[in-house]
Design a protein around this motif. Sequence first.
Motif, PDB file in Angstrom:
ATOM      1  N   ALA A 285       0.824  -1.209   0.000  1.00 45.46           N
ATOM      2  CA  ALA A 285       0.000   0.000   0.000  1.00 45.46           C
ATOM      3  C   ALA A 285       0.860   1.262   0.000  1.00 45.46           C
ATOM      4  O   ALA A 285       0.589   2.212  -0.749  1.00 45.46           O
ATOM      5  N   VAL A 286       1.891   1.269   0.822  1.00 46.38           N
ATOM      6  CA  VAL A 286       2.794   2.434   0.848  1.00 46.38           C
ATOM      7  C   VAL A 286       3.493   2.576  -0.501  1.00 46.38           C
ATOM      8  O   VAL A 286       3.593   3.678  -1.056  1.00 46.38           O
ATOM      9  N   GLY A 287       3.960   1.460  -1.043  1.00 42.31           N
ATOM     10  CA  GLY A 287       4.620   1.503  -2.342  1.00 42.31           C
ATOM     11  C   GLY A 287       3.698   1.987  -3.442  1.00 42.31           C
ATOM     12  O   GLY A 287       4.115   2.725  -4.345  1.00 42.31           O
ATOM     13  N   GLY A 288       2.432   1.577  -3.391  1.00 39.14           N
ATOM     14  CA  GLY A 288       1.474   2.019  -4.398  1.00 39.14           C
ATOM     15  C   GLY A 288       1.223   3.512  -4.343  1.00 39.14           C
ATOM     16  O   GLY A 288       1.096   4.177  -5.384  1.00 39.14           O
ATOM     17  N   ALA A 289       1.147   4.074  -3.131  1.00 36.66           N
ATOM     18  CA  ALA A 289       0.948   5.520  -2.989  1.00 36.66           C
ATOM     19  C   ALA A 289       2.155   6.287  -3.516  1.00 36.66           C
ATOM     20  O   ALA A 289       2.016   7.295  -4.228  1.00 36.66           O
ATOM     21  N   VAL A 290       3.358   5.811  -3.178  1.00 37.05           N
ATOM     22  CA  VAL A 290       4.585   6.460  -3.672  1.00 37.05           C
ATOM     23  C   VAL A 290       4.662   6.374  -5.192  1.00 37.05           C
ATOM     24  O   VAL A 290       5.029   7.346  -5.866  1.00 37.05           O
ATOM     25  N   MET A 291       4.291   5.227  -5.749  1.00 37.45           N
ATOM     26  CA  MET A 291       4.326   5.055  -7.192  1.00 37.45           C
ATOM     27  C   MET A 291       3.347   5.998  -7.890  1.00 37.45           C
ATOM     28  O   MET A 291       3.671   6.607  -8.923  1.00 37.45           O
ATOM     29  N   ALA A 292       2.153   6.141  -7.333  1.00 36.76           N
ATOM     30  CA  ALA A 292       1.174   7.056  -7.927  1.00 36.76           C
ATOM     31  C   ALA A 292       1.687   8.492  -7.889  1.00 36.76           C
ATOM     32  O   ALA A 292       1.572   9.234  -8.875  1.00 36.76           O
ATOM     33  N   ASP A 293       2.265   8.901  -6.754  1.00 33.80           N
ATOM     34  CA  ASP A 293       2.827  10.252  -6.667  1.00 33.80           C
ATOM     35  C   ASP A 293       3.930  10.445  -7.700  1.00 33.80           C
ATOM     36  O   ASP A 293       4.017  11.498  -8.350  1.00 33.80           O
TER      37      ASP A 293
END
Length: 246
Positions: free
Chosen positions: A118-126
């Motif tokens: 989940a953290v990785g997905g948020a960073v990737m979207a940003d």
Amino acid sequence: MTTLPETPAVPAVTISLAVPARPPLARRVAAELVGTAALVAVVVGSGIQATRLTQDVGLQLLANSIATVFGLGVLILLLGPVSGAHFNPAVTLAEWWTGSGVTRREAAAYIPAQIVGAVGGAVMADAMFGEPLVKWSTHDRSAGHLLLGEVVATAGLILLIFGLARTDRLRFAPVAVASYIGAAYWFTSSTSFANPAVTIGRAFTDTFAGIAPGSLAAFIGMQLLGAAVGLALVALIFAPGRDTAE
């Protein structure tokens, strides 16, 4: 003396009742990590895109919810055969608690993978939209009515998933779960996070889908409460037993 012809030997027919082997734990954990990362990337990324395309908050939420419905449905369809496509610690804990196929060891592996994903997905979207890779959200979501929305959203999700399992209709999960989350975006005050890992991931982005770190504890607490309520409803509505005429 007449000799009868020998009856040809009939080959034995063997019916295998073996249950297909589950994928190795490492593959299942990878599926949970990648699936949760992709889900959060969809939620956060579509939220960023929506705010750049329109200033109408209603249209922003519509775009965000539609993208989430399609993305979640595809991910469940793709990764469900590998790990069950939980992407959600509340679902994993509920399956462990009810003895529905997840052991303590598996839950202990799934949940950290979901959070990291989940953290990785948020960073990737940003990163995809040129936002700061990590910027704590300032979107406060601590109001009581929002917390009630999370109880309702999570209880409904658990009721749906376990109700489908109890009635042998889990094959409909990709459509049913995605449809429920899409509806809950609109009928719950909190826009239906209903997922502790996704909630944590969304704290790492100060964009449309974000949640302030100070709101995390209460939100996650209400999600776990909602999961317990959902399991109680499953036991009440779908408890095995013989129906009696009244």
